[in-house]
Structure formats: structure tokens, C-alpha cells
Scaffold this active site. Structure first.
Site, PDB file in Angstrom:
ATOM      1  N   THR A 136       0.857  -1.178   0.000  1.00  0.00           N
ATOM      2  CA  THR A 136       0.000   0.000   0.000  1.00  0.00           C
ATOM      3  C   THR A 136       0.891   1.225   0.000  1.00  0.00           C
ATOM      4  OG1 THR A 136      -1.775  -1.137   1.176  1.00  0.00           O
ATOM      5  CG2 THR A 136      -1.786   1.269   1.242  1.00  0.00           C
ATOM      6  N   LYS A 196      -7.383   1.339  -2.932  1.00  0.00           N
ATOM      7  CA  LYS A 196      -6.967   0.897  -1.599  1.00  0.00           C
ATOM      8  C   LYS A 196      -7.057   2.053  -0.592  1.00  0.00           C
ATOM      9  CE  LYS A 196      -5.310  -1.667   1.687  1.00  0.00           C
ATOM     10  NZ  LYS A 196      -3.983  -2.306   1.673  1.00  0.00           N
ATOM     11  N   LYS A 227       0.418   4.913   8.479  1.00  0.00           N
ATOM     12  CA  LYS A 227       1.140   5.218   7.236  1.00  0.00           C
ATOM     13  C   LYS A 227       0.177   5.327   6.062  1.00  0.00           C
ATOM     14  CE  LYS A 227       2.434   2.000   4.794  1.00  0.00           C
ATOM     15  NZ  LYS A 227       1.915   1.254   3.607  1.00  0.00           N
TER      16      LYS A 227
END
Length: 289
Positions: A83, A158, A226
């Protein structure tokens, strides 16, 4: 994640070699699966028609891609399941295009359970032709596979998922802290509400963590933080702030400062329960530490 994914590729007869920055782990996996363990990513690329990578952050993806480039075959595929930001995906694609190879951003959702059971949801960005060639590989890793458009589109999908996860886990933690303050039998509550309109994957699979006061890493706080910073940056390009994202970033910063950054994101329940504890009206025992 990567360990389980490698095993699933092996079960599908698709795995020829494995590589990891930690040599001890990769030697053990190579011996377990009876596959090659080349010393460098350049050597791995030279022996592969397709490479699947899964690392933690943007800088890691670019480091891995640059290491693959000298050995990568023309026409090879690189499927990255990390990701990262959409711009990073496009940068990695450009690096590989210089060698005639194609990059697909293939971020996944479903946690460690999904990686283990090959039931991941996989969101893909890249060319139509590359996606068609990659589909048999992705089918060995996940149950739901969708192509969203050109390079970077998988990461945009995502990021959307990560915003939803932030809101859902916050709501689950808040609801469970509320229920505990009311003195409800929490396990019975999970069994009942898990079949109701307010249920979700996170409620069914992570509310039990909150009852136990134990948060084994399925999706670590620091990693979701993150991801949410990526969402923050992508929205900021439109001059927009995402309130759910900002709240969860603040909560994750607090958890990380207390030493809980490697716990599952359901650990946000710690903060919600403490809010009720401070009122001194809870009828349940003190929250386990």
C-alpha cells in the site's frame, strides 16, 4: 502477509524463488517450499517472468524496484501488493518501462487471515494486457480481484478502503466501550450484533480483541497510520481534509507514543474505554493493560 502469499503461490505451482531482506527467514522458507533463494533481487528478476512484491512503504517499493531493474526481463510483470501512494506506483512503473517490463499496483485487503486463506480482495492498476496476464497469479492470492484502471488506480481504490477501515474500527471501538460502560455481556453482544445491520468484518473479527484486552497484530497501528497519511496527502491535493482520517491519525499517534504501534488497530479501544473510565461510572472491571 508475504509469507502466506508465497505459500499460496507455491500451492498453485507458480513459485520458483523467494527473496527477503532478512536472510534467515528466506532460507527457512526456501527450504520449506523447496524453491530457490537467490542472493539479490537482480538475480531473482533474471530468473522470473513475474515478480510479486509486498513491502511496507513507498521508499521500500522504489528500493525493491530499482534493485530488480538491472535483471528484469523484457515483457516481465512486477505485481506489487504494497500500500503506497499512486504517484509512487507510477514512478515504479516508469523505472520498469525503461527495461520493457510492466508494473501493476495490486494492493490487498483482508489482513493476515486473508493472506493465509487466499481470500484477499485485490485492487489493481495497470494496463489491460498486463492485468489479463497477471490474473492467474492474482487468483492464487485472493478471491476478489478487480482492475480499476491505469497505474495508480489500484492504490486509489486501496486508499478508499483504508478510509472506510478507519471509520469502521473507530465506530466499533466506540460502541464496544459504550457497551462495556453499560455493563452488557460483551461476548453475547458480539454474537447478537454480528448478525445485525450494524455488523462488519471488523466488528466480528476484532471486537473479541477488545473483550480480551489483547490486540495481536492483524493490521498494525503504525501501518494503518502510514496508509492514512497517504489518504491525507491525496485528499490535500484537492484542498480537502478528511475528518475521519485526521481523528484516527491523532489516535494512532497517541497509541504509538504509548508503545502500542505494533498492536492491531483494534487497540484504539484502549482510548475509547479510558474515556468512560475517567467518568468513574463504569460497572465493568478496569480495562486490562
Amino acid at each position: 502477509m508475504g509469507l502466506h502469499m508465497a505459500r499460496n503461490l507455491h500451492r498453485a505451482g507458480l513459485l520458483a524463488a523467494v527473496w527477503n531482506r532478512g536472510t534467515e527467514k528466506v532460507r527457512a522458507l526456501g527450504a520449506e517450499l523447496n524453491v530457490a533463494t537467490p542472493a539479490t533481487l537482480e538475480q531473482l528478476a533474471a530468473m522470473s517472468d513475474a515478480v510479486v512484491s509486498c513491502v511496507s512503504a513507498d521508499a521500500d517499493v522504489l528500493e525493491v524496484t530499482r534493485a530488480l531493474v538491472p535483471g528484469v526481463k523484457a515483457g516481465a510483470l512486477v505485481l506489487d501488493c504494497s500500500t503506497i501512494g499512486a504517484e509512487t506506483a507510477r514512478e515504479a512503473a516508469a523505472l520498469l518501462a525503461s527495461r520493457g517490463a510492466e508494473f501493476l499496483d495490486c494492493p490487498v485487503s483482508g489482513g493476515i487471515e486473508g493472506a493465509r486463506d487466499a481470500t484477499l480482495a485485490i485492487m489493481v492498476g495497470g494496463s489491460d494486457a498486463a492485468f489479463a496476464r497477471a490474473t492467474p497469479i492474482l487468483q492464487a492470492l485472493g478471491r476478489t480481484i478487480a482492475h480499476f484502471g491505469p497505474t495508480g488506480a489500484g492504490q486509489a481504490a486501496k486508499a478508499t478502503n483504508q478510509i472506510m477501515c478507519a471509520g469502521i474500527i473507530e465506530a466499533v471501538a466506540e460502541a464496544m466501550a459504550f457497551a462495556r460502560a453499560q455493563g452488557l455481556p460483551l461476548e453475547k453482544l458480539i454474537g447478537t450484533l454480528g448478525k445485525g445491520a450494524g455488523s462488519s468484518w471488523y466488528f466480528v473479527h476484532r471486537a473479541p480483541n477488545m473483550v480480551r484486552g489483547s490486540y495481536p497484530a492483524g493490521f498494525r497501528v503504525r501501518l494503518h497510520a502510514k496508509d492514512l497519511r497517504i489518504c491525507h496527502d491525496m485528499a490535500a491535493r484537492f484542498g480537502v481534509e478528511l475528518p475521519v482520517v485526521e481523528r484516527m491519525l491523532a489516535e494512532y499517534a497517541e497509541l504509538t507514543a504509548r508503545g502500542y504501534g505494533d498492536e492491531d488497530i483494534s487497540a484504539t479501544y484502549r482510548l475509547k474505554a479510558e474515556a468512560f473510565e475517567r467518568t468513574n461510572i463504569m460497572s465493568a472491571p478496569p480495562l486490562s493493560k
